[in-house]
Design a protein around this motif. Structure first.
Motif, mmCIF file in Angstrom:
data_model
loop_
_atom_site.group_PDB
_atom_site.id
_atom_site.type_symbol
_atom_site.label_atom_id
_atom_site.label_comp_id
_atom_site.label_asym_id
_atom_site.label_seq_id
_atom_site.Cartn_x
_atom_site.Cartn_y
_atom_site.Cartn_z
ATOM 1 N N ARG A 173 -42.771 -0.930 -20.281
ATOM 2 C CA ARG A 173 -42.335 -2.018 -21.160
ATOM 3 C C ARG A 173 -40.829 -1.962 -21.375
ATOM 4 O O ARG A 173 -40.159 -2.992 -21.387
ATOM 5 C CB ARG A 173 -43.062 -1.956 -22.494
ATOM 6 C CG ARG A 173 -44.508 -2.342 -22.415
ATOM 7 C CD ARG A 173 -45.166 -2.235 -23.782
ATOM 8 N NE ARG A 173 -46.579 -2.434 -23.678
ATOM 9 C CZ ARG A 173 -47.166 -3.633 -23.616
ATOM 10 N NH1 ARG A 173 -46.457 -4.719 -23.681
ATOM 11 N NH2 ARG A 173 -48.476 -3.721 -23.505
ATOM 12 N N SER A 174 -40.306 -0.770 -21.552
ATOM 13 C CA SER A 174 -38.864 -0.646 -21.756
ATOM 14 C C SER A 174 -38.093 -0.985 -20.483
ATOM 15 O O SER A 174 -36.976 -1.491 -20.545
ATOM 16 C CB SER A 174 -38.505 0.741 -22.252
ATOM 17 O OG SER A 174 -38.809 1.703 -21.296
ATOM 18 N N ASN A 191 -37.937 -4.617 -20.647
ATOM 19 C CA ASN A 191 -37.465 -5.115 -21.944
ATOM 20 C C ASN A 191 -38.509 -6.030 -22.597
ATOM 21 O O ASN A 191 -38.205 -7.125 -23.059
ATOM 22 C CB ASN A 191 -36.113 -5.820 -21.796
ATOM 23 C CG ASN A 191 -35.396 -5.938 -23.120
ATOM 24 O OD1 ASN A 191 -35.731 -5.226 -24.067
ATOM 25 N ND2 ASN A 191 -34.428 -6.825 -23.190
ATOM 26 N N ARG A 222 -41.471 -6.200 -25.573
ATOM 27 C CA ARG A 222 -41.942 -5.552 -26.798
ATOM 28 C C ARG A 222 -43.456 -5.674 -26.898
ATOM 29 O O ARG A 222 -44.070 -6.515 -26.253
ATOM 30 C CB ARG A 222 -41.301 -6.218 -28.008
ATOM 31 C CG ARG A 222 -39.806 -6.047 -28.038
ATOM 32 C CD ARG A 222 -39.252 -6.605 -29.335
ATOM 33 N NE ARG A 222 -37.814 -6.621 -29.274
ATOM 34 C CZ ARG A 222 -37.092 -7.717 -29.196
ATOM 35 N NH1 ARG A 222 -37.663 -8.902 -29.212
ATOM 36 N NH2 ARG A 222 -35.782 -7.642 -29.132
#
Length: 110
Positions: free
Chosen positions: A3-4, A7, A9
């Motif tokens: 997910r990071s 980007n 959430r």
């Protein structure tokens, strides 16, 4: 982590399957199981007296582990009758695909 990388959430509510298709990151547990399965079949098909075969067939002598932990051996994760089945390479390969994809990992609770 995936997910990071994108980007994204949690509140964006993207399913993990969609994220996995975009990042093309392989599942580590499945990769480990596949490597273990292939290596076990390879070692069991050899006729030479190797120490690696002894490692696979090892049983703990004293059976002492930390409190609450079971005695775990290499073969505890493999299905019953795996020694006989490992001699047939084609059958072993078919069973390996089912082993990697079908069995949930007991330690992670999947």
């Amino acid at each position: 982590m995936e997910r990071s990388m994108l980007n994204i959430r949690l509140r964006d509510r993207w399913p993990n399957s969609k994220i996995r298709k975009i990042t093309k990151v392989r599942d580590v547990i499945q990769t480990i199981k596949k490597l273990k399965w292939n290596w076990t079949g390879h070692i069991m098909r050899t006729d030479k007296g190797k120490w690696t075969k002894d490692v696979i067939e090892w049983y703990p002598r004293n059976g002492k582990r930390h409190q609450g932990r079971q005695i775990k051996r290499w073969e505890d994760d493999l299905p019953k009758g795996w020694r006989r089945l490992s001699r047939d390479r084609d059958k072993w390969k078919e069973l390996g695909e089912a082993y990697v994809e079908g069995q949930p990992d007991q330690e992670s609770g999947c």
